[in-house]
Design a protein around this motif. Structure first.
Motif, PDB file in Angstrom:
ATOM      1  N   PHE A 143       0.814  -1.205   0.050  1.00  0.00           N
ATOM      2  CA  PHE A 143      -0.115   0.140  -0.173  1.00  0.00           C
ATOM      3  C   PHE A 143       0.729   1.286   0.015  1.00  0.00           C
ATOM      4  O   PHE A 143       0.198   2.178  -0.100  1.00  0.00           O
ATOM      5  N   GLY A 144       2.217   1.318   0.227  1.00  0.00           N
ATOM      6  CA  GLY A 144       2.847   2.405   0.142  1.00  0.00           C
ATOM      7  C   GLY A 144       3.639   2.874  -1.114  1.00  0.00           C
ATOM      8  O   GLY A 144       2.838   2.902  -2.253  1.00  0.00           O
ATOM      9  N   SER A 145       4.457   3.383  -1.207  1.00  0.00           N
ATOM     10  CA  SER A 145       5.009   3.949  -2.335  1.00  0.00           C
ATOM     11  C   SER A 145       5.092   2.984  -3.451  1.00  0.00           C
ATOM     12  O   SER A 145       4.960   3.174  -4.588  1.00  0.00           O
ATOM     13  N   GLN A 146       5.609   1.431  -2.978  1.00  0.00           N
ATOM     14  CA  GLN A 146       5.637   0.586  -4.024  1.00  0.00           C
ATOM     15  C   GLN A 146       4.360   0.237  -4.569  1.00  0.00           C
ATOM     16  O   GLN A 146       4.121   0.072  -5.953  1.00  0.00           O
ATOM     17  N   GLY A 147       3.414   0.304  -3.823  1.00  0.00           N
ATOM     18  CA  GLY A 147       1.752   0.009  -4.200  1.00  0.00           C
ATOM     19  C   GLY A 147       1.379   1.071  -5.386  1.00  0.00           C
ATOM     20  O   GLY A 147       0.942   0.841  -6.366  1.00  0.00           O
ATOM     21  N   ALA A 148       1.651   2.375  -5.010  1.00  0.00           N
ATOM     22  CA  ALA A 148       1.366   3.351  -5.877  1.00  0.00           C
ATOM     23  C   ALA A 148       2.119   3.174  -7.207  1.00  0.00           C
ATOM     24  O   ALA A 148       1.705   3.387  -8.207  1.00  0.00           O
ATOM     25  N   PHE A 149       3.422   2.960  -7.061  1.00  0.00           N
ATOM     26  CA  PHE A 149       4.181   2.790  -8.330  1.00  0.00           C
ATOM     27  C   PHE A 149       3.606   1.522  -9.242  1.00  0.00           C
ATOM     28  O   PHE A 149       3.467   1.719 -10.282  1.00  0.00           O
ATOM     29  N   SER A 150       3.430   0.413  -8.477  1.00  0.00           N
ATOM     30  CA  SER A 150       2.941  -0.728  -9.364  1.00  0.00           C
ATOM     31  C   SER A 150       1.564  -0.174  -9.921  1.00  0.00           C
ATOM     32  O   SER A 150       1.388  -0.577 -11.137  1.00  0.00           O
ATOM     33  N   THR A 151       0.635   0.590  -9.298  1.00  0.00           N
ATOM     34  CA  THR A 151      -0.674   0.875  -9.919  1.00  0.00           C
ATOM     35  C   THR A 151      -0.514   1.743 -11.155  1.00  0.00           C
ATOM     36  O   THR A 151      -1.231   1.659 -12.159  1.00  0.00           O
ATOM     37  N   PHE A 152       0.430   2.751 -10.800  1.00  0.00           N
ATOM     38  CA  PHE A 152       0.763   3.822 -11.998  1.00  0.00           C
ATOM     39  C   PHE A 152       1.396   2.893 -13.151  1.00  0.00           C
ATOM     40  O   PHE A 152       0.829   3.191 -14.200  1.00  0.00           O
ATOM     41  N   MET A 153       2.467   1.858 -13.117  1.00  0.00           N
ATOM     42  CA  MET A 153       2.773   1.212 -14.271  1.00  0.00           C
ATOM     43  C   MET A 153       1.803   0.358 -14.862  1.00  0.00           C
ATOM     44  O   MET A 153       1.526   0.521 -16.058  1.00  0.00           O
ATOM     45  N   LEU A 154       0.714  -0.246 -14.015  1.00  0.00           N
ATOM     46  CA  LEU A 154      -0.171  -0.953 -14.683  1.00  0.00           C
ATOM     47  C   LEU A 154      -1.182  -0.015 -15.207  1.00  0.00           C
ATOM     48  O   LEU A 154      -1.737  -0.397 -16.573  1.00  0.00           O
ATOM     49  N   ARG A 155      -1.416   0.977 -14.711  1.00  0.00           N
ATOM     50  CA  ARG A 155      -2.600   1.967 -15.503  1.00  0.00           C
ATOM     51  C   ARG A 155      -2.122   2.274 -16.746  1.00  0.00           C
ATOM     52  O   ARG A 155      -2.698   2.391 -17.649  1.00  0.00           O
ATOM     53  N   GLN A 156      -0.679   2.625 -16.793  1.00  0.00           N
ATOM     54  CA  GLN A 156      -0.297   3.164 -18.081  1.00  0.00           C
ATOM     55  C   GLN A 156      -0.150   2.180 -19.313  1.00  0.00           C
ATOM     56  O   GLN A 156      -0.598   2.428 -20.304  1.00  0.00           O
ATOM     57  N   PHE A 157      -0.046   1.010 -18.708  1.00  0.00           N
ATOM     58  CA  PHE A 157      -0.252  -0.229 -19.483  1.00  0.00           C
ATOM     59  C   PHE A 157      -1.461  -0.550 -20.031  1.00  0.00           C
ATOM     60  O   PHE A 157      -1.667  -0.531 -21.467  1.00  0.00           O
ATOM     61  N   TYR A 158      -2.535  -0.648 -19.237  1.00  0.00           N
ATOM     62  CA  TYR A 158      -3.878  -0.582 -19.429  1.00  0.00           C
ATOM     63  C   TYR A 158      -4.436   0.245 -20.359  1.00  0.00           C
ATOM     64  O   TYR A 158      -5.231   0.053 -21.404  1.00  0.00           O
ATOM     65  N   VAL A 159      -3.872   1.480 -20.251  1.00  0.00           N
ATOM     66  CA  VAL A 159      -4.506   2.552 -21.179  1.00  0.00           C
ATOM     67  C   VAL A 159      -4.217   2.105 -22.654  1.00  0.00           C
ATOM     68  O   VAL A 159      -5.024   2.709 -23.594  1.00  0.00           O
ATOM     69  N   THR A 160      -2.943   1.544 -22.945  1.00  0.00           N
ATOM     70  CA  THR A 160      -2.818   1.208 -24.316  1.00  0.00           C
ATOM     71  C   THR A 160      -3.236  -0.281 -24.700  1.00  0.00           C
ATOM     72  O   THR A 160      -3.368  -0.596 -25.899  1.00  0.00           O
ATOM     73  N   VAL A 161      -3.994  -0.780 -23.911  1.00  0.00           N
ATOM     74  CA  VAL A 161      -4.698  -1.818 -24.503  1.00  0.00           C
ATOM     75  C   VAL A 161      -6.126  -1.710 -25.498  1.00  0.00           C
ATOM     76  O   VAL A 161      -6.757  -0.709 -25.017  1.00  0.00           O
TER      77      VAL A 161
END
Lengths: 431, 276, 300
Positions: free
Chosen positions: B146-164
């Motif tokens: 839930f901390g910084s690592q969680g936000a980072f992963s969410t960010f990365m995955l969101r950026q990816f899903y935008v391109t799907v």
């Protein structure tokens, strides 16, 4: 679409995840089991030693106490490294699983007493001849007539030396010097330098190798005080930058940077591995030499212009006032410092009990050390030695002054100016 | 002919320099993990002097090192799994779904991205104390999720899903899948490369956390590897170098082996991150 | 397909959307937001960890903070550290990625070894280097230097060198990761544009600065952000190599917070420090957000 296959994979993954989470929770909850009400009482005792023989000895006291009370006690010993002892212990005492008993450093005594974390031991002590404990020793650990921790060790620091290296360099040993009454800081400096020059091995390693940081006061106090200087006094005087203090520190500085005979900061050369000719230690360190590959001896600290002033390390043991079994812990503390226990410990931790200190048995209590050595290096020093200065705000003082002391460890350091800065730090807190 | 070799020279020099800088520390560590305490200082040698394999046995008796290993493994697996799963859920939703306050929530979450753990470690300490979770592995498992690592992963995955491409979801909806089904059966599988990168990064991060265990854990059995490695001191605080180095070697070995075996895959995962 | 009203559809979407993000957001609230609020609350208290006290004392902590020489020192040190780590990391990793991208022999080997420190724990990497950097001639680094006639300093115990050692340690630790990411970006560069420029006679320098770099800019920005975030994560290195010394020259903000909270037991003052750090990070985050919009980082 291979819906069924994907379904299966998803199911498997979910199952694995749940399994891992369950495993994780099991691990997460830690290893502590709930003690059944009628089962053994579990107690945690925090120390800064991890020496198995010493731990076993302490455990034997716990078992003796348990037998006397007719209950079962299961003791867990937790060793916290010396350099982080105060920090870690304070953190633990905040949690629910804090230790029930713990060792206390003399320098942190006022702070711990002030914190209310130590239980009042007056009642627990009554059964074990409280008058026998020297009132000087108890002074540090009492407030307003209440005793909050009982000293179990009044252990002077002395010189340990490598006989083989001294012989190889053709230098008189510290014991020989002392027998002639000529063991002073000049002789010490010369011996160290000669050994380094003739054998290439370091002449001296600071106490536990921590003389530049965690044990800087232990390192400097014997020299400073034997020159007539000091750090600060109980009545609020700051003396670290007096002429005597400066001269003393300058001597040590010269040894490190001019003679280059002392193990320098960051260098991990170790006396006990044979990589330094002398070091400073207490009687409890002697057990490290049981497997030594060299002949060794012990001698008192060198004397200075104003005589001898060995440092006495005091350690006390106290009970956690907010622990789940504070009352039982208090009784255990008193038992662990009664006459028999203290006598059993005296070979490792010189006693604060007068009856034991003045007994013949004390002088022969450590098998590795001769009666004369015990007398000269230990017993005599207990009479003339002093503990390190202490203060309620000791943790802050220690940390702030260390940053200034750091400046000393350069070749061209201006010792006088730096000690003036240290004095300024002390003056902030010592009123 | 000569000119060709001359051109290769700077490259060869670079390779040699990099080898020295990046390989020598590990070589030195392994060699000295097999030496005795006294031999570690002085002239560095290319091979161990005393071949003290007993060091590797001693580290298990001096401390419950095996248990520390398992603790770290448990924390890393649970932390990584939780991190990746929740980040995928949230990342997908932020990218493809419409709901009120979506952008505000995403921006809020991103504030955690750059925040060092040191900012919130003090209240977290008191919070865990209040929950009775001090000296357990629970905070160590929750914080990476839930901390910084969680936000980072969410960010990365969101950026990816935008391109799907939208077509995938359309097709799935026509097939009658509900949103959860779409997520589990389509969106997760299609994100496997990014999930791998995110998982690898999270795993490495959790495996190596030092401040959190230092603050939350006090009992020896609950130590994680970073704490364990710094705890090979003797009675009076002098580190036992040979043991510390042996333990350090052991702690690095598995990840090193996994990395070397799956080097191609790991590299591809990292390179893919760059491609985005 | 069933006919739903637009509103019902929107409501359904909203519920599903929120359901998906709730686990992450709930955790965020509990473990980030609430503690953040608490830090502000603690910063206006005199809160001693050892004594267990909690007394409101207004802005006293902040007043002490701004008068504290060690605070300004830690701020400056943090700046120096980041200014050292980030550019060094970016420049070297970018150059290495470009140099190695040409498909030369042994690239795989180099890629492999520079990634080794990345998978190593920061603790392990710090421990090993602490031994390597010992002063005098006890440490291997100084021993190597003495072979070519240089007398190496006592790296971790001299003011400037200690910070330099910590910086180099961190750069080496993360270099491999960035090299790989840049290599991916380099592979993705449109080859025809570069060829065209080369045919037009563009020299190496121009090629790099006017063509390649702009093409790589989005990746460079992303890596820069990640590296800046990562440059805060230096706690383990400092604790194990220098402990904030010598003379506080490696005392950075994050270490100072730990030091005040858990060594000096002054969690109130430490919380005030944390507030300052948070505000700094907030400003940085806002800056990078706006700069991203400028460099047209791709958004939905």
């Amino acid at each position: 679409m291979k819906t069924n296959q994907t379904k299966g994979v998803v199911r498997l993954l979910t199952f694995l995840l749940v399994l891992f989470l369950a495993m994780g929770m099991a691990f997460a909850a830690g290893a502590k089991e709930e003690a059944a009400p009628s089962g053994p009482v579990s107690m945690t005792i925090a120390t800064w030693t991890s020496n198995p023989d010493q731990i076993a000895l302490l455990d034997s006291f716990v078992q003796g106490f348990a037998a006397q009370k007719g209950i079962e006690i299961d003791a867990t010993f937790e060793s916290i490294p010396f350099a982080e002892y105060n920090t870690k212990l304070s953190l633990e005492l905040q949690g629910q699983n804090g230790p029930d008993l713990f060792w206390v450093l003399e320098t942190a005594a006022p702070a711990f007493i002030e914190s209310g974390l130590l239980a009042n031991l007056n009642d627990g002590m009554k059964a074990y001849d409280p008058q026998d404990i020297s009132s000087d020793a108890l002074e540090l650990w009492s407030k307003d007539g209440n005793v909050y921790a009982i000293p179990f060790s009044t252990s002077p620091f002395f010189i340990l030396y490598n006989e083989d290296l001294f012989a190889k360099a053709g230098v008189k040993t510290p014991e020989q010097y002392a027998a002639e009454g000529a063991w002073d800081w000049e002789a010490f400096k010369l011996a160290s330098k000669t050994i380094k020059e003739k054998t290439g091995v370091w002449g001296f390693q600071t106490v536990d190798g921590q003389g530049y940081d965690a044990r800087i006061l232990h390192n400097l106090a014997p020299i400073v005080r034997s020159y007539g200087g000091d750090f600060w006094t109980d009545d609020g005087q700051v003396l670290i930058n007096s002429d005597a203090s400066v001269a003393a520190v300058q001597l040590f500085h010269d040894m490190v940077y001019q003679d280059v005979s002392v193990v320098p900061p960051g260098n991990q050369s170790d006396f006990f591995a044979g990589n330094a000719a002398m070091t400073v230690g207490q009687i409890s360190r002697v057990s490290k030499l049981n497997d030594a590959s060299f002949a060794w001896g012990i001698a008192p600290m060198p004397s200075g212009p104003e005589g001898k002033s060995p440092v006495i390390g005091q350690a006390a043991i106290g009970a956690h006032s907010k622990g789940k079994q504070a009352a039982l812990a208090s009784e255990l503390v008193a038992y662990m410092t009664n006459k028999d226990s203290v006598a059993a410990m005296s070979g490792i931790w010189p006693p604060a009990r007068k009856s034991v200190l003045e007994s013949e048995a004390f002088l022969t209590s450590n098998k590795s050390v001769s009666k004369e050595q015990m007398q000269n290096a230990v017993a005599a020093s207990i009479k003339t030695g002093r503990v390190l200065p202490s203060h309620v705000k000791y943790p802050q003082i220690e940390v702030e002054s260390k940053m200034v002391f750091d400046k000393l460890w350069q070749k061209n350091a201006d010792v006088g100016a730096i000690l003036d800065e240290v004095a300024a730090v002390y003056a902030k807190y010592i009123k | 002919m000569n000119r060709k070799y001359l051109k290769q020279a700077p490259y060869a020099l670079l390779v040699a320099l990099l080898t020295l800088l990046f390989v020598y520390p590990f070589w030195w560590m392994v060699v000295n993990s097999l030496n005795s305490s006294a031999e570690i200082f002085g002239v560095p040698r290319l091979l161990p002097t005393s071949w003290a394999f007993s060091n590797y046995l001693d580290i298990f008796t001096v401390q419950p090192f095996a248990r520390h290993y398992l603790n770290t493994l448990a924390v890393a697996i649970v932390g990584t799994a939780g991190n990746v799963l929740l980040a995928a859920l949230a990342g997908y939703a932020f990218a493809r779904m419409r709901f009120p306050l979506r952008n505000a929530a995403f921006l809020l979450l991103l504030t955690a991205l750059m925040m060092p753990i040191e900012v919130t470690i003090i209240p977290l300490f008191f919070q865990m104390r209040g929950w009775g979770a001090l000296d357990t592995l629970i905070p160590l498992m929750l914080l990476p999720i839930f901390g910084s690592q969680g936000a980072f992963s969410t960010f990365m995955l969101r950026q990816f899903y935008v391109t799907v491409p939208n077509e995938l979801e359309e097709a799935a909806r026509i097939d009658g899948l509900n949103p959860l089904g779409i997520f589990l059966k389509i969106m997760l599988p299609v994100a496997v490369p990014v999930l791998s990168s995110v998982a690898i990064l999270a795993f490495i991060a959790v495996w190596n956390t030092y401040l959190e265990p230092l603050v939350f854990i006090s009992s020896l059995e609950n130590f994680t590897l970073p704490l364990s490695l710094t705890n090979f001191n003797d009675t009076y605080g002098l580190p036992q170098w040979h043991l510390q180095l042996a333990a350090t070697t052991l702690s690095i070995l598995p990840i090193m082996v996994v990395y070397l075996l799956f080097q191609q895959k790991v590299t591809d995962a990292m390179v893919n991150t760059g491609l985005k | 397909m069933k006919q739903h009203s637009l509103k019902a559809n929107h409501r359904r979407d909203a519920i599903i959307g929120w359901a998906f993000i709730t686990p992450q957001m709930a955790g965020f609230v509990f473990f980030v937001l609430l503690p953040l609020v608490s830090v502000f609350l603690y910063s206006v208290q005199e809160k001693n960890l050892l004594f267990g006290t909690s007394v409101f004392n207004g802005l006293e902590n902040f007043r002490l903070l701004f008068a504290d020489p060690l605070f300004s020192k830690s701020l400056v040190n943090t700046l120096i550290f980041s200014a050292g780590v980030v550019p060094l990391n970016l420049i070297f990793s970018l150059l290495l990625a470009l140099y190695l991208g040409g498909g030369k022999m042994g690239t795989r080997f180099v890629r492999g070894i520079i990634f080794l420190p990345v998978v190593t724990s920061g603790v392990a990497w710090a421990i090993v280097w602490k031994y390597l950097l010992q002063g005098g001639d006890a440490g291997p680094i100084n021993w190597f230097l003495s072979l070519i006639g240089i007398e190496g300093p006592n790296w971790l115990f001299e003011k400037g060198w200690a910070m330099a050692s910590v910086i180099v340690n961190r750069v080496m630790k993360n270099l491999g990761m960035n090299v790989l990411i840049f290599m991916g970006a380099v592979l993705n560069m449109p080859g025809d544009v570069i060829e065209a420029a080369r045919i037009d006679g563009a020299k190496r320098f121009t090629l790099f600065f006017k063509i390649k770099l702009p093409l790589l800019m989005p990746t460079v920005m992303m890596v820069a952000i990640v590296t800046i975030i990562g440059s805060m994560r230096v706690f383990d290195t400092i604790k194990l190599m220098t402990d904030g010394g010598p003379e506080g020259s490696t005392m950075v903000m994050v270490y100072y917070i730990y030091h005040q909270a858990f060594r000096m037991f002054d969690t109130g003052f430490a919380s005030a420090l944390a507030v300052v750090l948070f505000l700094i990070v907030l400003v940085l985050t806002a800056l990078q957000w706006f700069s991203r919009k400028r460099i047209s980082f791709y958004e939905s």
